[in-house]
Design a protein around this motif. Sequence first.
Motif, mmCIF file in Angstrom:
data_model
loop_
_atom_site.group_PDB
_atom_site.id
_atom_site.type_symbol
_atom_site.label_atom_id
_atom_site.label_comp_id
_atom_site.label_asym_id
_atom_site.label_seq_id
_atom_site.Cartn_x
_atom_site.Cartn_y
_atom_site.Cartn_z
ATOM 1 N N SER A 139 21.444 -4.907 29.723
ATOM 2 C CA SER A 139 21.120 -5.785 28.598
ATOM 3 C C SER A 139 20.126 -5.131 27.649
ATOM 4 O O SER A 139 19.185 -4.467 28.086
ATOM 5 C CB SER A 139 20.531 -7.109 29.107
ATOM 6 N N ILE A 140 20.354 -5.337 26.361
ATOM 7 C CA ILE A 140 19.389 -4.936 25.347
ATOM 8 C C ILE A 140 19.073 -6.152 24.489
ATOM 9 O O ILE A 140 19.908 -7.044 24.318
ATOM 10 C CB ILE A 140 19.897 -3.774 24.467
ATOM 11 N N LEU A 141 17.864 -6.182 23.970
ATOM 12 C CA LEU A 141 17.441 -7.296 23.127
ATOM 13 C C LEU A 141 16.900 -6.742 21.818
ATOM 14 O O LEU A 141 16.151 -5.764 21.814
ATOM 15 C CB LEU A 141 16.381 -8.136 23.830
ATOM 16 N N SER A 142 17.305 -7.361 20.731
ATOM 17 C CA SER A 142 16.831 -6.925 19.418
ATOM 18 C C SER A 142 16.257 -8.112 18.659
ATOM 19 O O SER A 142 16.635 -9.262 18.886
ATOM 20 C CB SER A 142 17.971 -6.294 18.612
ATOM 21 N N THR A 143 15.323 -7.819 17.775
ATOM 22 C CA THR A 143 14.777 -8.828 16.871
ATOM 23 C C THR A 143 15.000 -8.364 15.444
ATOM 24 O O THR A 143 15.016 -7.164 15.158
ATOM 25 C CB THR A 143 13.275 -9.054 17.114
ATOM 26 N N GLY A 144 15.181 -9.324 14.555
ATOM 27 C CA GLY A 144 15.419 -9.000 13.155
ATOM 28 C C GLY A 144 15.499 -10.269 12.341
ATOM 29 O O GLY A 144 14.876 -11.283 12.684
ATOM 30 N N TYR A 145 16.306 -10.217 11.283
ATOM 31 C CA TYR A 145 16.415 -11.346 10.365
ATOM 32 C C TYR A 145 17.886 -11.658 10.101
ATOM 33 O O TYR A 145 18.721 -10.752 10.028
ATOM 34 C CB TYR A 145 15.720 -11.032 9.037
ATOM 35 N N SER A 146 18.166 -12.937 9.946
ATOM 36 C CA SER A 146 19.515 -13.362 9.580
ATOM 37 C C SER A 146 19.739 -13.113 8.090
ATOM 38 O O SER A 146 18.830 -12.690 7.367
ATOM 39 C CB SER A 146 19.696 -14.848 9.899
ATOM 40 N N SER A 147 20.936 -13.406 7.620
ATOM 41 C CA SER A 147 21.241 -13.219 6.198
ATOM 42 C C SER A 147 20.398 -14.126 5.311
ATOM 43 O O SER A 147 20.185 -13.838 4.133
ATOM 44 C CB SER A 147 22.730 -13.477 5.947
ATOM 45 N N GLN A 168 18.839 -16.419 19.316
ATOM 46 C CA GLN A 168 17.850 -17.481 19.147
ATOM 47 C C GLN A 168 17.149 -17.293 17.809
ATOM 48 O O GLN A 168 16.589 -16.233 17.537
ATOM 49 C CB GLN A 168 16.823 -17.428 20.281
ATOM 50 N N GLN A 169 17.189 -18.311 16.969
ATOM 51 C CA GLN A 169 16.519 -18.238 15.672
ATOM 52 C C GLN A 169 15.168 -18.944 15.730
ATOM 53 O O GLN A 169 14.955 -19.860 16.529
ATOM 54 C CB GLN A 169 17.400 -18.841 14.578
ATOM 55 N N PHE A 170 14.257 -18.508 14.835
ATOM 56 C CA PHE A 170 12.895 -19.025 14.858
ATOM 57 C C PHE A 170 12.494 -19.635 13.514
ATOM 58 O O PHE A 170 12.705 -20.803 13.276
ATOM 59 C CB PHE A 170 11.923 -17.915 15.267
ATOM 60 N N ASP A 171 11.935 -18.848 12.629
ATOM 61 C CA ASP A 171 11.380 -19.369 11.385
ATOM 62 C C ASP A 171 11.536 -18.323 10.290
ATOM 63 O O ASP A 171 12.137 -17.272 10.499
ATOM 64 C CB ASP A 171 9.904 -19.747 11.572
ATOM 65 N N ALA A 172 10.974 -18.609 9.133
ATOM 66 C CA ALA A 172 11.108 -17.712 7.980
ATOM 67 C C ALA A 172 9.858 -16.882 7.748
ATOM 68 O O ALA A 172 9.635 -16.391 6.642
ATOM 69 C CB ALA A 172 11.442 -18.524 6.732
ATOM 70 N N SER A 173 9.051 -16.692 8.771
ATOM 71 C CA SER A 173 7.849 -15.873 8.634
ATOM 72 C C SER A 173 8.232 -14.433 8.295
ATOM 73 O O SER A 173 9.311 -13.952 8.647
ATOM 74 C CB SER A 173 7.042 -15.912 9.927
ATOM 75 N N THR A 174 7.336 -13.733 7.614
ATOM 76 C CA THR A 174 7.655 -12.380 7.142
ATOM 77 C C THR A 174 7.392 -11.292 8.176
ATOM 78 O O THR A 174 7.870 -10.168 8.029
ATOM 79 C CB THR A 174 6.843 -12.060 5.882
ATOM 80 N N GLY A 175 6.610 -11.578 9.218
ATOM 81 C CA GLY A 175 6.267 -10.552 10.200
ATOM 82 C C GLY A 175 7.359 -10.368 11.237
ATOM 83 O O GLY A 175 7.761 -11.323 11.908
ATOM 84 N N ILE A 176 7.859 -9.132 11.384
ATOM 85 C CA ILE A 176 8.906 -8.868 12.362
ATOM 86 C C ILE A 176 8.395 -9.184 13.766
ATOM 87 O O ILE A 176 7.256 -8.871 14.116
ATOM 88 C CB ILE A 176 9.381 -7.397 12.281
ATOM 89 N N LEU A 177 9.231 -9.814 14.583
ATOM 90 C CA LEU A 177 8.864 -10.110 15.963
ATOM 91 C C LEU A 177 8.917 -8.830 16.791
ATOM 92 O O LEU A 177 9.925 -8.126 16.798
ATOM 93 C CB LEU A 177 9.807 -11.155 16.552
ATOM 94 N N MET A 178 7.834 -8.539 17.488
ATOM 95 C CA MET A 178 7.743 -7.344 18.321
ATOM 96 C C MET A 178 8.061 -7.732 19.766
ATOM 97 O O MET A 178 7.311 -8.496 20.382
ATOM 98 C CB MET A 178 6.341 -6.744 18.238
ATOM 99 N N PRO A 179 9.175 -7.243 20.335
ATOM 100 C CA PRO A 179 9.533 -7.603 21.710
ATOM 101 C C PRO A 179 8.905 -6.646 22.729
ATOM 102 O O PRO A 179 9.070 -5.432 22.643
ATOM 103 C CB PRO A 179 11.059 -7.475 21.705
ATOM 104 N N LEU A 180 8.194 -7.196 23.680
ATOM 105 C CA LEU A 180 7.605 -6.430 24.777
ATOM 106 C C LEU A 180 8.146 -7.009 26.075
ATOM 107 O O LEU A 180 7.972 -8.199 26.349
ATOM 108 C CB LEU A 180 6.077 -6.517 24.744
ATOM 109 N N TYR A 181 8.798 -6.161 26.880
ATOM 110 C CA TYR A 181 9.489 -6.648 28.077
ATOM 111 C C TYR A 181 8.832 -6.109 29.334
ATOM 112 O O TYR A 181 8.557 -4.908 29.442
ATOM 113 C CB TYR A 181 10.959 -6.218 28.039
ATOM 114 N N ASP A 182 8.572 -7.001 30.288
ATOM 115 C CA ASP A 182 8.033 -6.629 31.593
ATOM 116 C C ASP A 182 9.176 -6.682 32.603
ATOM 117 O O ASP A 182 9.613 -7.769 32.998
ATOM 118 C CB ASP A 182 6.913 -7.589 31.992
#
Length: 284
Positions: A139-147, A168-182
């Motif tokens: 599995s890989i997980l990515s974060t980004g923005y929808s259209s 999973q969608q979140f909000d319209a904030s401008t800061g890219i979500l940084m994924p950290l996986y344990d």
Amino acid sequence: MLVQRSVRKQELAVHIWHIPTSGLESNISSPEYSLPQFDKRVENVLFHPTTEFILSIAYYDTIKIWDILHQKEISCCQGATDQLQSTTWRGDGSMLASSGKDRVVRLHDPRAPHKAALECNGHQSAKDSRIVWLGDTDSILSTGYSSSRIREMSLRDVRAFDKPVKTQQFDASTGILMPLYDADTRMLFLAGKADVSIMYWEVTNKEPYLTEGLKHTGALHGAYHHVPGAAQEFHSDLFPDTRSATSAQTIEAWVTGGNAALAPLSLDPGKRHAPTLEASALIK
């Protein structure tokens, strides 16, 4: 002696530094070794997860695999048509994944380079993206923005790469979500620039795949958890084994196809010992 290395990213250059196990006793003004200067800005630098002295360097649309012990290039992964934004190693070091401004997620075999092994459409906005391989899993997980510029994360199974198993969608904030996986606890931590909270998600290999846990907001000034039972007993269920810091194989073994796993390391203080590294293996 265990040697820690740091890599400084400065525009077109990559520098290798040695930090002694005992820590710095004085300022270090010169790197141990500098890679040849690149013709484009360096975007991402990662050490190989299981093999000592192998480094991946992403610059613009190219990923170079570098042997910093013998100071030579091993291979070159290409295929992106625009600037790379994020790269990640599989936990066993057999594959790389990347995401970029061309809105494509790619899988690369660093030992059979040049063209990506697999690719698919990623997040629909070219604004920014991050990608993380979930340990030794498929599995890989990515974060980004929808259209519509909504922040989102997508979970993919590399065995059925074309379509995410969960978005999973979140909000319209401008800061890219940084994924950290344990990988030890299968917990995912998400935080973005200017966010006031850190999100915790549990990742599983079946529905619902992503389960939201706690959300921490504000400063944390220490925490205390009481564990029922004997006070002197080590709770391996709460503190599972992690991966050791000792290299699992040589550079030559990896280049010729080896995929050795790091040895497990117990967090039980009564079983731990400091890892060692032969002096002959150090960069001179």
